[in-house]
Design a protein around this motif. Structure first.
Motif, PDB file in Angstrom:
ATOM      1  N   ARG A  78      47.910  63.087  30.716  1.00 40.23           N
ATOM      2  CA  ARG A  78      46.707  63.726  30.178  1.00 40.23           C
ATOM      3  C   ARG A  78      45.588  63.730  31.209  1.00 40.23           C
ATOM      4  O   ARG A  78      44.917  64.747  31.437  1.00 40.23           O
ATOM      5  CB  ARG A  78      46.259  63.003  28.904  1.00 40.23           C
TER       6      ARG A  78
ATOM      7  N   GLU B  46      46.186  66.208  33.995  1.00 47.23           N
ATOM      8  CA  GLU B  46      45.885  67.577  33.577  1.00 47.23           C
ATOM      9  C   GLU B  46      44.384  67.824  33.565  1.00 47.23           C
ATOM     10  O   GLU B  46      43.902  68.870  34.012  1.00 47.23           O
ATOM     11  CB  GLU B  46      46.467  67.828  32.181  1.00 47.23           C
ATOM     12  N   GLU B  47      43.625  66.846  33.066  1.00 40.92           N
ATOM     13  CA  GLU B  47      42.184  67.009  32.958  1.00 40.92           C
ATOM     14  C   GLU B  47      41.496  66.990  34.320  1.00 40.92           C
ATOM     15  O   GLU B  47      40.572  67.773  34.573  1.00 40.92           O
ATOM     16  CB  GLU B  47      41.597  65.912  32.066  1.00 40.92           C
TER      17      GLU B  47
ATOM     18  N   GLY C 110      44.227  69.493  36.963  1.00 36.82           N
ATOM     19  CA  GLY C 110      44.943  70.658  36.469  1.00 36.82           C
ATOM     20  C   GLY C 110      46.437  70.602  36.693  1.00 36.82           C
ATOM     21  O   GLY C 110      47.107  71.647  36.713  1.00 36.82           O
TER      22      GLY C 110
ATOM     23  N   SER D 214      49.956  70.414  35.617  1.00 38.01           N
ATOM     24  CA  SER D 214      50.709  70.628  34.384  1.00 38.01           C
ATOM     25  C   SER D 214      51.791  69.568  34.237  1.00 38.01           C
ATOM     26  O   SER D 214      52.534  69.275  35.183  1.00 38.01           O
ATOM     27  CB  SER D 214      51.347  72.018  34.401  1.00 38.01           C
ATOM     28  N   ARG D 215      51.895  69.006  33.037  1.00 33.65           N
ATOM     29  CA  ARG D 215      52.914  67.980  32.817  1.00 33.65           C
ATOM     30  C   ARG D 215      54.325  68.541  32.938  1.00 33.65           C
ATOM     31  O   ARG D 215      55.278  67.784  33.174  1.00 33.65           O
ATOM     32  CB  ARG D 215      52.696  67.300  31.471  1.00 33.65           C
TER      33      ARG D 215
END
Length: 216
Positions: A102, A105-106, A109, A111-112
């Motif tokens: 998380r 991503e925050e 950026g 992507s998991r």
């Protein structure tokens, strides 16, 4: 060390532990942390808050790199320092892995869907009262990254082989609150990677280079 060998060792990461650094005077009594070189910083009775970081290892084909960030100079804590994406484990997170993904991503950026989690390094206690769990993820390009405004000033990568070369790990010191404190550092070009981030990178190197650590 060949890329294939590194990937195999990453696939055999041990279960997370609270093992101290091998050369740390505090190793017999506590987990890895800022106290590795400053034993008086470790207080086993001190309450700790849980946090997690993602250690992103990017497969660039010809080489593996480690993704790092430079924190914003406007942040109240650790401004301008080099770090991994990460932060506190929130109540809604399903464990350290979810928190690390998380935060990545925050903050950058990432992507998991581009991250394959392969395991954890040792827990790392920082003097600010956090117990950080480093989660290693193999990252597959292509990537579309975006630094979070106000949090991250820069996203960059360092070849993993740089950290694997023992001549690149240094020990530095500075006076903090009237006491001389020691810490690991990896100077790389214009970047000065030190403190907790350098300690976690040192742990990564130990796991990759010493097969005995794969079976603690």
């Amino acid at each position: 060390m060949r890329l294939d060998d590194i990937l195999l060792r990453l696939a055999d990461l041990p279960e997370p532990s609270r093992r101290g650094a091998p050369e740390s005077p505090a190793a017999p009594v506590g987990p890895r942390g800022d106290h590795d070189l400053n034993p008086d910083l470790y207080d086993p009775a001190s309450p700790l808050r849980d946090a997690a970081v993602l250690v992103p290892i990017v497969n660039r084909g010809a080489e593996l790199t480690v993704m790092l960030t430079r924190r914003s100079k406007d942040l109240p804590d650790h401004p301008g320092q080099i770090s991994f994406p990460g932060g506190r484990i929130d109540p809604g997170d399903d464990g350290p892995e979810a928190a690390a993904l998380r935060e990545a991503e925050e903050e950058v950026g990432l992507s998991r869907e581009s991250v394959h989690l392969v395991g954890r390094l040792d827990s790392y206690v920082v003097r600010t009262g956090y117990c950080v769990i480093p989660v290693i993820g193999l990252v597959t390009p292509p990537l579309t990254l975006q630094a979070e405004a106000g949090e991250v000033d820069e996203i960059f990568e360092v070849p993993l082989t740089f950290f694997l070369d023992p001549v690149n790990r240094q020990t530095h010191s500075r006076v903090f609150h009237g006491k001389t404190r020691y810490f690991y550092a990896y100077p790389f070009g214009d970047y000065f990677i030190w403190g907790a981030t350098a300690g976690m990178l040192s742990n990564l190197v130990e796991v990759l280079e010493d097969r005995d650590l794969l079976n603690p």
